[in-house]
Design a protein around this motif. Structure first.
Motif, PDB file in Angstrom:
ATOM      1  N   LYS A 194     -84.636  35.007  23.192  1.00 27.25           N
ATOM      2  CA  LYS A 194     -83.941  35.656  24.297  1.00 27.25           C
ATOM      3  C   LYS A 194     -83.167  34.668  25.163  1.00 27.25           C
ATOM      4  CE  LYS A 194     -86.122  39.084  26.352  1.00 27.25           C
ATOM      5  NZ  LYS A 194     -87.162  39.880  27.036  1.00 27.25           N
ATOM      6  N   HIS A 195     -83.135  33.407  24.755  1.00 23.46           N
ATOM      7  CA  HIS A 195     -82.404  32.390  25.515  1.00 23.46           C
ATOM      8  C   HIS A 195     -81.038  32.153  24.870  1.00 23.46           C
ATOM      9  CE1 HIS A 195     -81.432  28.482  27.348  1.00 23.46           C
ATOM     10  NE2 HIS A 195     -82.263  28.845  28.307  1.00 23.46           N
ATOM     11  N   ARG A 196     -80.023  31.961  25.689  1.00 20.04           N
ATOM     12  CA  ARG A 196     -78.666  31.831  25.167  1.00 20.04           C
ATOM     13  C   ARG A 196     -78.497  30.619  24.263  1.00 20.04           C
ATOM     14  NH1 ARG A 196     -74.343  31.255  29.684  1.00 20.04           N
ATOM     15  NH2 ARG A 196     -73.078  31.054  27.787  1.00 20.04           N
ATOM     16  N   TYR A 197     -79.265  29.554  24.486  1.00 17.50           N
ATOM     17  CA  TYR A 197     -79.208  28.383  23.609  1.00 17.50           C
ATOM     18  C   TYR A 197     -80.305  28.435  22.553  1.00 17.50           C
ATOM     19  CZ  TYR A 197     -76.524  26.701  27.644  1.00 17.50           C
ATOM     20  OH  TYR A 197     -75.625  26.582  28.657  1.00 17.50           O
ATOM     21  N   GLY A 198     -81.472  28.876  22.950  1.00 15.83           N
ATOM     22  CA  GLY A 198     -82.596  28.915  22.017  1.00 15.83           C
ATOM     23  C   GLY A 198     -82.352  29.822  20.827  1.00 15.83           C
ATOM     24  N   CYS A 199     -81.632  30.926  21.041  1.00 18.17           N
ATOM     25  CA  CYS A 199     -81.391  31.849  19.928  1.00 18.17           C
ATOM     26  C   CYS A 199     -80.644  31.171  18.790  1.00 18.17           C
ATOM     27  CB  CYS A 199     -80.637  33.084  20.415  1.00 18.17           C
ATOM     28  SG  CYS A 199     -78.916  32.796  20.901  1.00 18.17           S
ATOM     29  N   ARG A 200     -79.836  30.166  19.122  1.00 13.04           N
ATOM     30  CA  ARG A 200     -79.093  29.452  18.076  1.00 13.04           C
ATOM     31  C   ARG A 200     -80.045  28.676  17.164  1.00 13.04           C
ATOM     32  NH1 ARG A 200     -74.882  26.482  22.248  1.00 13.04           N
ATOM     33  NH2 ARG A 200     -74.077  28.361  23.289  1.00 13.04           N
ATOM     34  N   ILE A 201     -81.096  28.138  17.747  1.00 17.93           N
ATOM     35  CA  ILE A 201     -82.053  27.362  16.961  1.00 17.93           C
ATOM     36  C   ILE A 201     -82.758  28.259  15.952  1.00 17.93           C
ATOM     37  CG2 ILE A 201     -84.041  25.825  17.078  1.00 17.93           C
ATOM     38  CD1 ILE A 201     -81.411  24.836  18.466  1.00 17.93           C
ATOM     39  N   LEU A 202     -83.205  29.430  16.407  1.00 19.39           N
ATOM     40  CA  LEU A 202     -83.891  30.347  15.498  1.00 19.39           C
ATOM     41  C   LEU A 202     -82.949  30.839  14.403  1.00 19.39           C
ATOM     42  CD1 LEU A 202     -86.059  32.517  17.931  1.00 19.39           C
ATOM     43  CD2 LEU A 202     -86.789  30.642  16.457  1.00 19.39           C
ATOM     44  N   GLN A 203     -81.714  31.115  14.751  1.00 23.68           N
ATOM     45  CA  GLN A 203     -80.764  31.592  13.751  1.00 23.68           C
ATOM     46  C   GLN A 203     -80.564  30.558  12.650  1.00 23.68           C
ATOM     47  OE1 GLN A 203     -77.194  33.882  15.304  1.00 23.68           O
ATOM     48  NE2 GLN A 203     -78.001  33.125  17.247  1.00 23.68           N
ATOM     49  N   LYS A 204     -80.459  29.295  13.039  1.00 21.11           N
ATOM     50  CA  LYS A 204     -80.246  28.245  12.039  1.00 21.11           C
ATOM     51  C   LYS A 204     -81.499  27.987  11.205  1.00 21.11           C
ATOM     52  CE  LYS A 204     -76.369  25.856  14.172  1.00 21.11           C
ATOM     53  NZ  LYS A 204     -75.477  26.194  13.046  1.00 21.11           N
ATOM     54  N   LEU A 205     -82.669  28.088  11.829  1.00 26.75           N
ATOM     55  CA  LEU A 205     -83.904  27.927  11.059  1.00 26.75           C
ATOM     56  C   LEU A 205     -84.027  29.022  10.006  1.00 26.75           C
ATOM     57  CD1 LEU A 205     -86.528  26.982  13.818  1.00 26.75           C
ATOM     58  CD2 LEU A 205     -85.638  25.480  12.008  1.00 26.75           C
ATOM     59  N   LEU A 206     -83.726  30.258  10.376  1.00 26.17           N
ATOM     60  CA  LEU A 206     -83.807  31.367   9.432  1.00 26.17           C
ATOM     61  C   LEU A 206     -82.824  31.201   8.290  1.00 26.17           C
ATOM     62  CD1 LEU A 206     -84.124  34.341  11.951  1.00 26.17           C
ATOM     63  CD2 LEU A 206     -85.926  33.458  10.457  1.00 26.17           C
ATOM     64  N   LYS A 207     -81.708  30.572   8.569  1.00 32.86           N
ATOM     65  CA  LYS A 207     -80.683  30.380   7.546  1.00 32.86           C
ATOM     66  C   LYS A 207     -81.011  29.232   6.609  1.00 32.86           C
ATOM     67  CE  LYS A 207     -75.716  29.504   7.006  1.00 32.86           C
ATOM     68  NZ  LYS A 207     -74.422  29.307   7.716  1.00 32.86           N
ATOM     69  N   VAL A 208     -81.568  28.150   7.142  1.00 32.34           N
ATOM     70  CA  VAL A 208     -81.730  26.910   6.369  1.00 32.34           C
ATOM     71  C   VAL A 208     -83.088  26.808   5.689  1.00 32.34           C
ATOM     72  CG1 VAL A 208     -81.891  24.399   6.596  1.00 32.34           C
ATOM     73  CG2 VAL A 208     -80.054  25.638   7.755  1.00 32.34           C
ATOM     74  N   CYS A 209     -84.146  27.191   6.378  1.00 31.92           N
ATOM     75  CA  CYS A 209     -85.500  26.958   5.866  1.00 31.92           C
ATOM     76  C   CYS A 209     -85.908  27.993   4.831  1.00 31.92           C
ATOM     77  CB  CYS A 209     -86.502  26.971   7.024  1.00 31.92           C
ATOM     78  SG  CYS A 209     -86.275  25.635   8.210  1.00 31.92           S
ATOM     79  N   PRO A 210     -86.718  27.600   3.853  1.00 31.53           N
ATOM     80  CA  PRO A 210     -87.250  28.571   2.891  1.00 31.53           C
ATOM     81  C   PRO A 210     -88.079  29.625   3.609  1.00 31.53           C
ATOM     82  CG  PRO A 210     -87.641  26.311   2.171  1.00 31.53           C
ATOM     83  CD  PRO A 210     -87.169  26.222   3.580  1.00 31.53           C
ATOM     84  N   ALA A 211     -88.103  30.824   3.058  1.00 37.83           N
ATOM     85  CA  ALA A 211     -88.804  31.946   3.687  1.00 37.83           C
ATOM     86  C   ALA A 211     -90.266  31.646   4.006  1.00 37.83           C
ATOM     87  CB  ALA A 211     -88.685  33.189   2.802  1.00 37.83           C
ATOM     88  N   PRO A 212     -91.028  31.015   3.092  1.00 43.53           N
ATOM     89  CA  PRO A 212     -92.431  30.727   3.433  1.00 43.53           C
ATOM     90  C   PRO A 212     -92.578  29.829   4.663  1.00 43.53           C
ATOM     91  CG  PRO A 212     -92.071  30.522   1.069  1.00 43.53           C
ATOM     92  CD  PRO A 212     -90.724  30.641   1.693  1.00 43.53           C
ATOM     93  N   GLN A 213     -91.637  28.902   4.846  1.00 47.28           N
ATOM     94  CA  GLN A 213     -91.743  27.962   5.958  1.00 47.28           C
ATOM     95  C   GLN A 213     -91.571  28.662   7.309  1.00 47.28           C
ATOM     96  OE1 GLN A 213     -88.915  24.729   5.793  1.00 47.28           O
ATOM     97  NE2 GLN A 213     -90.031  23.484   7.280  1.00 47.28           N
TER      98      GLN A 213
END
Length: 361
Positions: A194-213
């Protein structure tokens, strides 16, 4: 490319005619542009009119250049010749020379990663250090200095860029410390989403990291999907999970959207979530979601009035059939004139007129 050590706003307000001429020709670059060639030309023109570096605007220079004023001559010489055109071989060669000169003024970043990451200029130096790292071992050593600071960095207007650069540059296995710190508490994922900067971090993690991680992060997002889908920044995180999640994660996420379709449809940001869900869900899930959204025609009317919801309405109509579709079309046709008050509404109004004319035919 060299990091931005000078910006047009850091130059004196009162400029000589030669400086004004240089600025009018080349100082229109964005303040935080990576290529610093044009602002440096302004500096070169300014230096041409003074014989002593210790002038009134000396305090605006980077600390390293204040301590070693002789470097100013090197910088000025590197950029004193105007390039023929941006992107030409001469321009690129000049940028390289300027970059090499500027590198002389940089302090080592090792041991200062977190300190520099919090600074508007320092975070760019750290990002460049990550880009220039010669090996994964060197990257890991630089990123190690961010351990224990992930949540602070995610909420920082400067350090969040360093964190994003780490996610892009490091191996997924080296990103585990970011995943672990994001999961520090029961509600930390929701707070970051819900943070304007933090949401970017989660979006990139979901894109880059394998699903199990990132499975635990995905579970937290699904748990709060109804709330996040209605949030300005959280809605982007839900969309990325729908886009990059596994088939099971998408299925479970659609079930959550289906159960909360009315609340999400009537929120300002729910339309984008519906659109992404329809783009990535399975055929059967699309039909169930369309039926849930159309259970109350007022949901679609509200979506249609929202600039983010027009495409969602199109997807709902495309996945409805029989009586459900006819009922929604009749309800929307009553609001065609009202919906035609804006560009987004006019698009839907055009679609509805075509539907109505098709029904009459």
């Amino acid at each position: 490319e060299a990091p931005l050590l000078f910006s047009s706003t850091a130059l004196p307000h009162k400029m000589s005619s030669s400086t004004q001429s240089a600025c009018s020709q080349g100082c229109a670059a964005p303040r935080f542009a990576v290529v610093v060639q044009q602002p440096l030309r302004c500096l070169a023109a300014r230096l041409a009119n003074v014989s002593d570096a210790a002038v009134s605007w000396h305090a605006y220079l980077p600390h390293r250049l204040q301590q070693q004023p002789e470097l100013l001559t090197t910088v000025a010489a590197a950029v004193s010749t105007k390039p023929d055109t941006m992107g030409s071989p001469a321009s690129k060669e000049q940028s390289t020379v300027a970059g090499q000169a500027l590198e002389l003024s940089q302090d080592p970043v090792t041991g200062r990663i977190w300190e520099l990451s919090q600074d508007p200029m320092g975070c760019r130096v750290v990002q460049m250090a990550l880009e220039k790292a010669a090996s994964q071992v060197e990257l890991d050593a630089l990123a190690e200095e961010l351990h224990g600071h992930v949540l602070e960095a995610a909420f920082c207007p400067n350090a969040n860029h360093v964190l994003q650069k780490c996610i892009a540059a490091l191996r997924p296995t080296s990103l585990q410390f970011i995943v672990d710190e994001v999961l520090a508490s029961e509600d930390s994922v929701k707070a970051v989403a819900k943070h304007r900067y933090g949401c970017r971090i989660l979006q990139k993690l979901l894109k880059v990291c394998p699903a199990p991680q990132v499975s635990r992060i995905a579970a937290m997002i699904r748990r709060d999907a109804a709330e996040l889908s209605r949030h300005r920044w959280g809605s982007f995180v839900v969309q990325r999970l729908m886009e990059f999640g596994t088939g099971e994660q998408r299925y479970l996420l659609v079930r959550c959207l289906e159960q909360n379709a009315s609340q999400i449809a009537r929120s300002p940001f729910g339309g984008s979530v519906f659109e992404t869900a329809f783009e990535h869900a399975g055929c059967a899930d699309k039909q169930w979601l369309a039926k849930a959204a159309a259970a109350d025609p007022e949901n679609l009317i509200t979506l249609a009035k929202n600039k983010y919801g027009v495409n969602g309405v199109k997807h709902v109509l495309a996945n409805l059939g029989g009586r459900d579709r006819k009922r929604v079309e009749e309800a929307l046709s009553l609001h065609v004139e009202t919906l035609a008050e804006s560009s987004a509404r006019r698009r839907l109004a055009t679609i509805m007129r075509e539907l109505v004319s098709g029904m009459s035919a």
